[in-house]
Every structure is written in structure tokens, then in C-alpha cells.
Design an enzyme around this catalytic site. Structure first.
Site, PDB file in Angstrom:
ATOM      1  N   GLY A 176     -34.861 -30.772 -18.834  1.00  0.00           N
ATOM      2  CA  GLY A 176     -36.212 -30.212 -18.842  1.00  0.00           C
ATOM      3  C   GLY A 176     -37.180 -31.110 -18.108  1.00  0.00           C
ATOM      4  N   HIS A 189     -33.628 -18.616 -27.419  1.00  0.00           N
ATOM      5  CA  HIS A 189     -33.109 -19.497 -26.372  1.00  0.00           C
ATOM      6  C   HIS A 189     -31.668 -19.052 -26.171  1.00  0.00           C
ATOM      7  CE1 HIS A 189     -32.531 -23.472 -24.252  1.00  0.00           C
ATOM      8  NE2 HIS A 189     -31.285 -23.096 -24.476  1.00  0.00           N
ATOM      9  N   ASP A 207     -42.246 -23.496 -20.286  1.00  0.00           N
ATOM     10  CA  ASP A 207     -41.215 -24.351 -20.870  1.00  0.00           C
ATOM     11  C   ASP A 207     -41.476 -25.824 -20.507  1.00  0.00           C
ATOM     12  OD1 ASP A 207     -39.034 -25.298 -22.226  1.00  0.00           O
ATOM     13  OD2 ASP A 207     -37.522 -24.465 -20.876  1.00  0.00           O
ATOM     14  N   HIS A 259     -43.381 -27.777 -25.144  1.00  0.00           N
ATOM     15  CA  HIS A 259     -42.862 -28.823 -26.036  1.00  0.00           C
ATOM     16  C   HIS A 259     -43.875 -29.964 -26.059  1.00  0.00           C
ATOM     17  CE1 HIS A 259     -38.917 -26.853 -26.345  1.00  0.00           C
ATOM     18  NE2 HIS A 259     -39.126 -26.506 -25.081  1.00  0.00           N
TER      19      HIS A 259
HETATM   20 ZN   LIG Z   1     -35.473 -23.012 -24.437  1.00  0.00          ZN
END
Ligand SMILES: [Zn+2]
Length: 422
Positions: free
Chosen positions: A323, A178, A304, A61
Site C-alpha cells: 500500500g 476486501h 485506499d 488508513h
Molecule cells: Zn483493502
């Protein structure tokens, strides 16, 4: 440039031997024993180190466009270089989402200006990642999307997902799941089990992942769409994948460093730093994932990497962001989780396989390939988040003593030496 004296590990050939590597004009030109430097040719002394095809993280991300306070293309791709990654695939949960060629064009401009490594966009499956209407897959693929995912969210409506898969069946980009059933997950902030009950916190059961993995593999088989399961974390999901493969599925999957190494017990000590989706599971799941890596059921290592600001990760578990940063600790964490994993297999999982799943260049050091190279060594160090290039400093790996580190990364022939590497 000549990279000399290293142990060259390349699963694509396959090769694991002491070799020198010559790169010129951004391309690998020669592999050999005892190559002599040409006049004026820079030499990198890789004695005692491993030289591998550049690592590729297919689950990152980067937060732009939309959330530059969490991460930018510049900081995220510098973190990638420091972590040994010469290419990353960036997920579409940006603002706006990567659901339209115009947004991909904005991203491409940012990447052209700021990126330190290669960046491959993952397009959304549904508009705005709302799970309602499919994107224009052909247009997104033409604009550079190498795969499709609503990552961060599950496409909960099976009909929407099946129609999208049929729509995209003829397009190369793999669908990435996901897998968390929203209703089973509810307002969970960690894995449901002994620890969540002891702490009195809402938990998400493993079956919330299992049912979506099983559903998506069935839809993949029925529609003919190529499928990949992101951050697989449960024994049940492994079982579903083995079942699908026994019935002819070519679906692939990835596992993160944190799901291999950490468990829900980590929440007791790390609190919000260990909050992630899917959640850190129990010890039997983590053990099953490590076994699945060794026996070949797991195809890909992916981080991730999901950075947030310090404010978003502070405070109690119920309200903290989900996260954490991963690019700069991944290589070390994999080595800690699986100390006996052969290097050829490690490089396959982190370079050759993700290149194959995404259908992008890299994952090989054959002559004529792009000169994307990762140089690393088995040298212990201690993880200190204050030194991260990533804006995300929160990690449950903070302070951990780890056995492997990246020394240098080469992207298209350009050398980056990791600061303070021993
Ligand atoms: Zn994910």
C-alpha cells in the site's frame, strides 16, 4: 464567509453554474448570483476555480491507534485537507482493531483532539479481523461505526460472513468487501501476468478477486445486507457486479486512482512503491475500469490511502510493505486518468455518492447543509512526495505531471488554504 466568482458544481441539486456561496456559523446559508459581501464578511475569491461540496474519501488508513510511525490522526487528516477531503472513513486494521466500542472510544478521543477533518470509523466485521467470530454490530454502530469491513483481509470463511451479514442485516452500516481469495493469492507481491512472469515474481491472478466479489454479492443478495466492494480492480469483478445488478442487487463499488491510471508495468519502474493490494492490474483492466466510470458502473472514487514508513517501503518488492499514500494525489490522478469526465460526475463520485453509501452528512451544498466545501482548479503541477503532510512519502505517482489541484478546503465553515497552491 462569501465564496465568490467560482463555478459551483453540486450534483445533489444538480447545479453547474457560476454562483456565489455564503456560509455562516458552519452552515451553507445561501447560493446566488452576485451576492454582495456584508460588512466585515470575509470574501474568498474563487474566480477561475470550481467550488464543490466537500470531498469524502470512504477508504483511508489513518493508522491510529497502534501505528503512529506510519500515520497519525493529525498527519492523516491534514493530508486529507490538502488533498481536498473534508471527511474520511478510517479502516479498522489498527492495533487494536476497531472491533469493540472501547477501541472506538479511544479513536474518538484522538479524533476530538487531533483531527483536521471529519472522521467516520469503519468497524471490523470479525473480532481482531481474524475472520472467525462476528463483532457486536449493534454496539459498534452505537459507538459510531458507519460501515463494517475487515479491510486488509478477506473474510475467507463464507459461513462466518453470511452469519455476520444476517446478524447485521437490520443495521444501517454497509458491509465493505476486501476481495482477495487468500489461497489463490498465496504469497503474491504483484498481479499475475506477463510482467510477473518476466520479473520472476509471484503473482496474484485476477480471478482471486473475481471469485470473492461474486461470492460476497451473492451473500449480500441472499441475506439482504447492503454491500459495497472496495478497490474493485478487475474486469471479472465488474462483470460480477453487472450480473448482480441485473438480478436486483443495489450493491455499490469504488475504484482507486492507482487502479484507473497505473498497470503492472509500473512495477518495472516503481518497484516496491507500486506494491499494493489488490495489485496494479494489466492495461485491459485499467481501461475497463475507466470505461466503467464513464458508463456509471462505478459508484465511488476512494483512495485506499495506506501510508507506511520509508524503511517499510524501501528494499525489494518481496519484503516491502503493501500500500501507499493517496490522499494528496487523488484529485490530480483522477483528472489525469479521466480528462474528459464531466465535473458533475467527478464531484458525484468523490462527494455525493460516498456520503450516500456511508449514510453520513455532506455531498451537497444545499442551504442548511454543513459548510464542507472543496475548491479546486485545473492547473498543472508536479507531484513531489517530500511536500506531503502524510507520513507516507512513497507513491508510484512521484514526479508525475498532473492537471488538477486543490486550492482550499472548508470544514464546518473553517477555511484551510493549501500551501503553495498556484
Ligand atoms: Zn483493502
Amino acid at each position: 464567509m462569501l465564496i465568490s466568482g467560482g463555478r459551483l458544481v453540486d450534483p445533489s441539486q444538480p447545479l453547474d453554474a457560476r454562483r456565489d456561496l455564503r456560509i455562516d456559523a458552519g452552515v451553507v446559508v445561501e447560493i446566488g448570483e452576485h451576492l454582495t459581501p456584508r460588512e466585515g464578511e470575509p470574501v474568498y475569491d474563487a474566480s477561475g476555480a470550481v467550488v464543490a461540496p466537500g470531498f469524502i474519501d470512504m477508504h483511508v488508513h489513518l493508522r491510529e491507534p497502534g501505528y503512529p510511525e506510519k500515520e497519525t490522526i493529525a498527519t492523516g487528516t491534514l493530508a486529507a485537507l490538502r488533498g481536498g477531503f473534508t471527511a474520511v472513513a478510517c479502516m479498522p486494521n489498527t492495533n487494536p482493531a476497531l472491533d469493540d466500542p472501547a477501541v472506538l472510544a479511544i479513536l474518538a478521543d484522538l479524533v476530538a483532539r487531533d483531527a483536521r477533518c471529519r472522521v467516520y470509523p469503519v468497524g471490523a466485521i470479525t473480532r481482531g479481523r481474524k475472520g472467525e467470530a462476528a463483532v457486536d454490530f449493534t454496539a459498534l454502530a452505537r459507538a459510531g461505526a458507519v460501515a463494517f469491513s475487515d479491510d486488509g483481509n478477506t473474510v475467507m470463511n463464507a459461513r462466518v460472513l453470511r452469519d455476520a451479514a444476517l446478524d447485521a442485516a437490520a443495521i444501517d452500516g454497509v458491509f465493505i468487501s476486501h476481495a482477495e481469495d487468500e489461497h489463490l493469492k498465496g504469497n503474491a507481491v504483484m498481479h499475475e501476468g506477463v510482467v510477473s512472469r518476466a520479473l520472476g515474481l509471484p503473482g496474484s491472478p485476477a480471478v482471486a478477486e473475481d471469485v470473492i466479489v461474486a461470492r460476497d454479492l451473492l451473500i449480500g443478495a441472499e441475506t439482504g445486507k447492503r454491500w459495497h466492494i472496495a478497490h474493485l480492480s478487475t474486469r471479472g469483478a465488474l462483470d460480477a457486479l453487472r450480473h448482480a445488478r441485473a438480478h436486483g442487487s443495489d450493491a455499490t463499488c469504488e475504484v482507486t486512482p492507482h487502479h484507473l491510471l497505473l498497470t503492472d508495468e509500473t512495477i518495472r519502474t516503481s518497484g516496491a512503491a507500486g506494491k499494493v493490494n489488490p495489485p496494479l492490474r494489466d492495461a485491459s483492466d485499467a481501461r475497463a475500469l475507466r470505461d466503467a466510470v464513464r458508463e456509471g458502473t462505478i459508484d465511488v472514487f476512494a483512495t485506499d490511502h495506506a501510508p507506511h514508513t520509508a524503511a517499510e517501503k524501501s528494499g525489494d518488492l518481496l519484503h516491502a510493505a503493501v500500500g501507499f499514500t493517496g490522499l494528496e494525489v487523488a484529485v490530480a490522478a483522477y483528472a489525469l486518468a479521466l480528462p474528459d469526465l464531466p465535473l458533475l460526475r467527478f464531484v458525484e463520485l468523490i462527494s455525493t455518492a460516498p456520503a450516500r453509501v456511508l449514510g453520513v452528512p455532506g455531498g451537497t451544498l444545499r442551504a442548511g447543509s454543513p459548510a464542507d466545501v472543496t475548491i479546486f482548479a485545473d492547473r498543472p503541477w508536479t507531484i513531489d512526495p517530500s511536500s506531503f503532510a502524510s507520513k507516507g512519502k512513497s507513491t508510484p505517482f512521484a514526479g508525475m505531471r498532473v492537471p488538477r489541484r486543490v486550492l482550499a478546503t472548508i470544514v464546518g465553515g473553517e477555511l484551510y488554504r493549501v500551501p503553495d497552491a498556484p
